[in-house]
Design a protein around this motif. Structure first.
Motif, mmCIF file in Angstrom:
data_model
loop_
_atom_site.group_PDB
_atom_site.id
_atom_site.type_symbol
_atom_site.label_atom_id
_atom_site.label_comp_id
_atom_site.label_asym_id
_atom_site.label_seq_id
_atom_site.Cartn_x
_atom_site.Cartn_y
_atom_site.Cartn_z
ATOM 1 N N GLU A 77 -4.137 50.525 2.882
ATOM 2 C CA GLU A 77 -5.313 49.738 3.247
ATOM 3 C C GLU A 77 -5.233 49.249 4.687
ATOM 4 O OE1 GLU A 77 -7.831 47.155 0.511
ATOM 5 O OE2 GLU A 77 -6.476 45.686 1.409
ATOM 6 N N VAL A 78 -6.394 49.264 5.333
ATOM 7 C CA VAL A 78 -6.552 48.800 6.708
ATOM 8 C C VAL A 78 -7.378 47.523 6.698
ATOM 9 C CG1 VAL A 78 -7.445 49.353 9.005
ATOM 10 C CG2 VAL A 78 -6.490 51.177 7.558
ATOM 11 N N ILE A 79 -6.865 46.474 7.342
ATOM 12 C CA ILE A 79 -7.600 45.216 7.485
ATOM 13 C C ILE A 79 -8.283 45.200 8.854
ATOM 14 C CG2 ILE A 79 -7.377 42.718 7.783
ATOM 15 C CD1 ILE A 79 -5.107 42.742 5.780
ATOM 16 N N CYS A 80 -9.574 44.875 8.855
ATOM 17 C CA CYS A 80 -10.305 44.713 10.116
ATOM 18 C C CYS A 80 -11.481 43.782 9.865
ATOM 19 C CB CYS A 80 -10.800 46.070 10.649
ATOM 20 S SG CYS A 80 -12.059 46.869 9.608
ATOM 21 N N ASP A 81 -12.179 43.410 10.913
ATOM 22 C CA ASP A 81 -13.384 42.609 10.753
ATOM 23 C C ASP A 81 -14.543 43.508 10.333
ATOM 24 O OD1 ASP A 81 -14.546 39.734 11.554
ATOM 25 O OD2 ASP A 81 -16.040 41.262 12.044
ATOM 26 N N LYS A 82 -15.519 42.916 9.655
ATOM 27 C CA LYS A 82 -16.669 43.703 9.188
ATOM 28 C C LYS A 82 -17.529 44.222 10.343
ATOM 29 C CE LYS A 82 -19.928 39.863 8.575
ATOM 30 N NZ LYS A 82 -20.787 39.142 7.605
ATOM 31 N N LEU A 83 -17.367 43.660 11.534
ATOM 32 C CA LEU A 83 -18.114 44.128 12.709
ATOM 33 C C LEU A 83 -17.330 45.139 13.530
ATOM 34 C CD1 LEU A 83 -19.664 40.781 14.063
ATOM 35 C CD2 LEU A 83 -20.693 42.466 12.516
ATOM 36 N N ILE A 121 -3.647 40.116 2.524
ATOM 37 C CA ILE A 121 -2.587 41.094 2.277
ATOM 38 C C ILE A 121 -2.375 41.253 0.778
ATOM 39 C CG2 ILE A 121 -0.156 41.642 2.655
ATOM 40 C CD1 ILE A 121 -0.317 39.919 5.211
ATOM 41 N N ASN A 122 -2.456 42.481 0.304
ATOM 42 C CA ASN A 122 -2.272 42.738 -1.123
ATOM 43 C C ASN A 122 -0.806 42.611 -1.526
ATOM 44 O OD1 ASN A 122 -5.007 43.319 -1.544
ATOM 45 N ND2 ASN A 122 -4.717 45.467 -0.970
ATOM 46 N N ASN A 123 -0.605 42.268 -2.777
ATOM 47 C CA ASN A 123 0.748 42.252 -3.341
ATOM 48 C C ASN A 123 1.248 43.694 -3.443
ATOM 49 O OD1 ASN A 123 3.047 42.169 -4.933
ATOM 50 N ND2 ASN A 123 2.166 40.824 -6.485
ATOM 51 N N PRO A 124 2.287 44.043 -2.707
ATOM 52 C CA PRO A 124 2.735 45.442 -2.701
ATOM 53 C C PRO A 124 3.243 45.926 -4.055
ATOM 54 C CG PRO A 124 4.339 44.049 -1.593
ATOM 55 C CD PRO A 124 3.134 43.194 -1.852
ATOM 56 N N HIS A 125 3.501 45.003 -4.974
ATOM 57 C CA HIS A 125 4.011 45.369 -6.293
ATOM 58 C C HIS A 125 2.897 45.501 -7.329
ATOM 59 C CE1 HIS A 125 7.964 44.693 -4.643
ATOM 60 N NE2 HIS A 125 7.642 43.448 -4.323
ATOM 61 N N ILE A 131 -1.858 49.536 -0.869
ATOM 62 C CA ILE A 131 -0.816 48.868 -0.079
ATOM 63 C C ILE A 131 -1.369 48.522 1.297
ATOM 64 C CG2 ILE A 131 1.449 49.127 1.000
ATOM 65 C CD1 ILE A 131 2.176 51.029 -1.299
ATOM 66 N N THR A 132 -1.365 47.252 1.646
ATOM 67 C CA THR A 132 -1.814 46.829 2.966
ATOM 68 C C THR A 132 -0.803 47.299 4.007
ATOM 69 O OG1 THR A 132 -2.775 44.836 1.964
ATOM 70 C CG2 THR A 132 -2.550 44.876 4.367
ATOM 71 N N LYS A 133 -1.279 48.055 4.997
ATOM 72 C CA LYS A 133 -0.357 48.645 5.954
ATOM 73 C C LYS A 133 -0.699 48.328 7.406
ATOM 74 C CE LYS A 133 2.547 51.064 5.131
ATOM 75 N NZ LYS A 133 2.637 52.531 5.006
ATOM 76 N N LEU A 134 -1.981 48.242 7.723
ATOM 77 C CA LEU A 134 -2.402 48.187 9.122
ATOM 78 C C LEU A 134 -3.457 47.109 9.343
ATOM 79 C CD1 LEU A 134 -2.493 49.546 12.007
ATOM 80 C CD2 LEU A 134 -4.219 51.092 11.049
ATOM 81 N N VAL A 135 -3.308 46.361 10.434
ATOM 82 C CA VAL A 135 -4.315 45.401 10.882
ATOM 83 C C VAL A 135 -4.876 45.900 12.211
ATOM 84 C CG1 VAL A 135 -4.774 43.025 11.598
ATOM 85 C CG2 VAL A 135 -3.137 43.481 9.749
ATOM 86 N N CYS A 136 -6.198 45.980 12.301
ATOM 87 C CA CYS A 136 -6.847 46.433 13.532
ATOM 88 C C CYS A 136 -7.713 45.320 14.111
ATOM 89 C CB CYS A 136 -7.722 47.652 13.258
ATOM 90 S SG CYS A 136 -6.817 49.143 12.816
ATOM 91 N N LYS A 162 4.519 40.906 11.430
ATOM 92 C CA LYS A 162 5.973 41.097 11.407
ATOM 93 C C LYS A 162 6.576 40.594 10.110
ATOM 94 C CE LYS A 162 8.575 40.332 14.952
ATOM 95 N NZ LYS A 162 9.240 39.699 16.123
ATOM 96 N N LYS A 163 6.123 39.433 9.664
ATOM 97 C CA LYS A 163 6.659 38.836 8.440
ATOM 98 C C LYS A 163 6.391 39.696 7.214
ATOM 99 C CE LYS A 163 4.635 35.258 6.530
ATOM 100 N NZ LYS A 163 4.138 33.874 6.283
ATOM 101 N N ASN A 164 5.251 40.422 7.245
ATOM 102 C CA ASN A 164 4.835 41.191 6.078
ATOM 103 C C ASN A 164 4.984 42.700 6.256
ATOM 104 O OD1 ASN A 164 3.431 39.149 4.078
ATOM 105 N ND2 ASN A 164 2.825 38.528 6.145
ATOM 106 N N GLY A 165 5.650 43.113 7.342
ATOM 107 C CA GLY A 165 5.889 44.531 7.560
ATOM 108 C C GLY A 165 4.627 45.337 7.847
ATOM 109 N N LEU A 166 3.653 44.718 8.507
ATOM 110 C CA LEU A 166 2.397 45.393 8.819
ATOM 111 C C LEU A 166 2.383 45.884 10.270
ATOM 112 C CD1 LEU A 166 -0.197 42.982 7.147
ATOM 113 C CD2 LEU A 166 1.106 44.865 6.125
#
Length: 253
Positions: A77-83, A121-125, A131-136, A162-166
């Motif tokens: 999964e990629v996190i970004c703004d809706k715009l 961020i999704n629970n990886p388990h 799986i949340t992987k990337l923030v843009c 960094k804390k969440n391995g993203l």
């Protein structure tokens, strides 16, 4: 009466000096790594941002999509703004090219906060969720009316990553607009982002071209996918020369 076209900064035309630089450019075959001027542009941009490597591409959509394709695996999964441009204006490329899911957030004029990212961020388990992987992030935000990030917020978002391995990617299509208005430098951005896309045809007046910046490993993988996407160009040095001219003469970086 002279009319000024304000639809976009992409309708700018090269200056006389830029055209002269393009005409005099030394050319070669970039697919073979033999275009001297393309190599010079890539080295110049990588050095400017304090990173190992850079890749010259036709468009910012391609550089963004190459970064996403390299960073994520199908089903991530990629996190970004809706715009975000990567969500609204790249033809569903995240799904088509990377087979990834998108979590669009409702930020402030296209800008996310560290708290928003952390909450999303999704629970990886949890096998029900991707799986949340990337923030843009996008800076400046096109659909946000040119809104700019507070760089301190970017640093907070980086700490969450960094804390969440993203992984953190920047769509910096109009980053030089932000640099003109703030005290940050390209190297500041190079330190906090895993990859950066910049456009030479927006704000810098080049006729075409964008650059993907990051580690040598990232760029090597992106170069392979660039070829797959039809982005392996030949005597591209004339276009690269416009970029070198813009970054030397027209940029304050």
């Amino acid at each position: 009466m002279m009319k000024i076209d304000l639809r976009s900064d992409t309708v700018t035309l090269p200056t006389a000096g830029m055209r002269a630089a393009m005409e005099m450019a030394e050319l070669g075959d970039d697919v073979y790594g033999e275009d001297v001027t393309v190599n010079k542009l890539e080295a110049k941009v990588a050095d400017m941002f304090g990173r190992e490597a850079a890749l010259f591409c036709p468009t910012g959509t391609m550089t963004n999509q190459l970064a996403i394709r390299v960073h994520v695996q199908p089903g991530d999964e990629v996190i970004c703004d809706k715009l975000a441009h990567i969500y609204l204006y790249e033809g569903g490329g995240i799904a088509l090219n990377a087979f990834a899911s998108v979590r669009p957030l409702d930020g402030d004029l296209g800008r996310l906060t560290a708290e928003m990212v952390e909450r999303s961020i999704n629970n990886p388990h949890d096998i029900h969720q991707p799986i949340t992987k990337l923030v843009c992030l996008e800076n400046t935000v096109n659909k946000g009316g040119g809104s700019m990030y507070d760089f301190d917020e970017i640093k907070r978002i980086k700490q969450v990553c960094k804390k969440n391995g993203l992984i953190l990617h920047l769509d910096g299509a109009r980053l030089f607009n932000a640099l003109v208005e703030t005290e940050q430098t390209p190297q500041d951005y190079g330190k906090d982002f895993d990859s950066i896309s910049i456009c030479l045809s927006k704000g810098l007046g080049c006729p075409v071209g964008s650059v993907l910046i990051g580690s040598q490993e990232l760029v090597s993988k992106a170069r392979r996918f660039r070829k797959v996407m039809g982005g392996g160009w030949r005597q591209a040095g004339a276009l690269a020369a416009a970029g070198i001219y813009a970054l030397t003469i027209m940029s304050t970086a």
